[in-house]
Each structure stands twice: as structure tokens, then as C-alpha cells.
Design an enzyme around this catalytic site. Structure first.
Site, PDB file in Angstrom:
ATOM      1  N   HIS A  18       0.975  -1.236   0.109  1.00  0.00           N
ATOM      2  CA  HIS A  18      -0.007  -0.138   0.101  1.00  0.00           C
ATOM      3  C   HIS A  18       0.749   1.245   0.000  1.00  0.00           C
ATOM      4  O   HIS A  18       0.368   2.133  -0.686  1.00  0.00           O
ATOM      5  CB  HIS A  18      -1.123   0.189   1.193  1.00  0.00           C
ATOM      6  CG  HIS A  18      -1.963  -1.035   1.337  1.00  0.00           C
ATOM      7  ND1 HIS A  18      -2.147  -1.852   2.389  1.00  0.00           N
ATOM      8  CD2 HIS A  18      -2.753  -1.466   0.252  1.00  0.00           C
ATOM      9  CE1 HIS A  18      -3.049  -2.624   2.238  1.00  0.00           C
ATOM     10  NE2 HIS A  18      -3.524  -2.494   0.941  1.00  0.00           N
ATOM     11  N   LYS A  42     -18.310  -6.495   7.301  1.00  0.00           N
ATOM     12  CA  LYS A  42     -17.269  -7.282   7.307  1.00  0.00           C
ATOM     13  C   LYS A  42     -16.535  -6.851   8.614  1.00  0.00           C
ATOM     14  O   LYS A  42     -16.649  -5.760   9.157  1.00  0.00           O
ATOM     15  CB  LYS A  42     -16.079  -6.692   6.321  1.00  0.00           C
ATOM     16  CG  LYS A  42     -15.618  -7.315   5.059  1.00  0.00           C
ATOM     17  CD  LYS A  42     -14.824  -6.783   4.270  1.00  0.00           C
ATOM     18  CE  LYS A  42     -13.608  -7.586   3.390  1.00  0.00           C
ATOM     19  NZ  LYS A  42     -12.865  -6.639   2.576  1.00  0.00           N
ATOM     20  N   ARG A  91      -1.521  -6.421  -8.200  1.00  0.00           N
ATOM     21  CA  ARG A  91      -0.530  -7.558  -8.067  1.00  0.00           C
ATOM     22  C   ARG A  91      -0.342  -8.712  -9.083  1.00  0.00           C
ATOM     23  O   ARG A  91       0.618  -9.384  -9.070  1.00  0.00           O
ATOM     24  CB  ARG A  91      -0.710  -8.371  -6.553  1.00  0.00           C
ATOM     25  CG  ARG A  91      -0.592  -7.503  -5.544  1.00  0.00           C
ATOM     26  CD  ARG A  91      -0.971  -8.109  -4.212  1.00  0.00           C
ATOM     27  NE  ARG A  91      -2.303  -8.451  -4.267  1.00  0.00           N
ATOM     28  CZ  ARG A  91      -3.010  -8.460  -3.221  1.00  0.00           C
ATOM     29  NH1 ARG A  91      -2.573  -8.248  -2.179  1.00  0.00           N
ATOM     30  NH2 ARG A  91      -4.534  -8.728  -3.484  1.00  0.00           N
ATOM     31  N   SER A 129      -2.747  -7.556   2.740  1.00  0.00           N
ATOM     32  CA  SER A 129      -3.259  -7.509   4.397  1.00  0.00           C
ATOM     33  C   SER A 129      -3.885  -8.878   4.749  1.00  0.00           C
ATOM     34  O   SER A 129      -3.567  -9.177   5.996  1.00  0.00           O
ATOM     35  CB  SER A 129      -4.743  -6.365   4.218  1.00  0.00           C
ATOM     36  OG  SER A 129      -4.002  -5.091   4.073  1.00  0.00           O
TER      37      SER A 129
END
Length: 155
Positions: A18, A42, A91, A129
């Protein structure tokens, strides 16, 4: 007119990946909001206040970085802060497929929005994460994956 961008995410916690995306995006914009999304469905591992404080600490020497939390649609948050750009990191190919769908949806919601995709640095491709959370929950050392300002042991 200011070039304002939003880098949205849960940042649960912020990672070196990040940080890299923000630092590489900064030269393109006058202001960049690191926008911590709050999703009531969440359950986050780390408290919102801690995540915001970590991000502020990581970018304390960059006055053009703003940190805010938000609920609801990212496109609506962008409109609220007058951002015309959303920054996203990629990614791998599956990231692009997912982000491409979201980018098109945001464009339909607010046609003035453009999504900017930045490739993750090769050395950070495996950093996410969720990987950090898994290492943390299993008692591993996360220091190779998060900025030095992030002290998960304070929680």
C-alpha cells in the site's frame, strides 16, 4: 484545478505494498486521499482508529496525503472530496479482472471518474493485508510486510 485522487481500501492493516502504491502515485496528483472504507458486513481485525492512525503516521511527511474513513460507495466518496481519479494497485491478473469490473461500475456511477492502475513492485507482489493478518494471528513476525510505523502489538 487540483488533481485529486482516492486510494480506497480497508488497510487492515496498511502494508508495504500500500505504501509503495501511494508513494508512486503522489507525483501524479496534488492531493491523494487514503480512504479507509468501513463495511458493516465485514469484521476488521484491527480497529478503525488504529488503521487511520497508522496511515497518518506512515505519511506524516507528505502533506498532500489526506486520510479519511468513509462508508458507502467509493464513487460517492470521490464525488464528496472532488476527486476525479481512483488509484488501485495490481499484484496479478486476477486483481486486474476484479478491479476492471469495479472501475467500469464506478465510471457508470460517476462518468468523470478515471481509475488509474499501478503495478505492484515485484518484491511486494506477495504482500497483502490478508497475508499479514494470517501471519499475525498465528504469532508470526509481520515486520517484513508492514511499514515500521505499524505496531500490531499495541492492539
Amino acid at each position: 484545478m487540483k488533481r485529486i485522487a482516492v486510494f480506497p481500501g480497508s488497510f487492515d492493516p496498511i502494508t508495504l505494498g500500500h505504501r509503495s502504491i501511494v508513494l508512486r502515485a503522489l507525483p501524479m496528483f496534488d492531493e491523494l486521499y487514503v480512504a479507509v472504507g468501513v463495511n458493516s458486513e465485514k469484521r476488521s481485525t484491527f480497529p478503525l482508529e488504529s488503521r487511520i492512525q497508522w496511515i497518518k503516521e506512515v505519511f506524516k511527511d507528505y502533506p498532500q496525503v489526506k486520510v479519511e474513513s468513509y462508508e458507502g460507495l467509493t464513487a460517492d466518496f470521490c464525488k464528496k472530496v472532488h476527486a476525479k481519479f481512483i488509484v488501485r494497485g495490481l499484484r496479478c491478473g486476477s486483481d486486474f479482472e476484479y478491479e476492471n469490473m469495479i472501475g467500469h461500475a464506478n465510471k457508470r456511477l460517476h462518468p468523470e471518474l478515471e481509475t488509474i492502475y499501478l503495478l505492484t513492485e515485484s518484491a511486494l507482489v506477495g504482500v497483502s493485508s490478508s497475508v499479514v493478518r494470517d501471519i499475525y494471528k498465528n504469532g508470526g513476525d509481520v515486520s517484513k510486510f508492514v511499514p515500521k510505523e505499524v505496531n500490531l502489538d499495541e492492539i
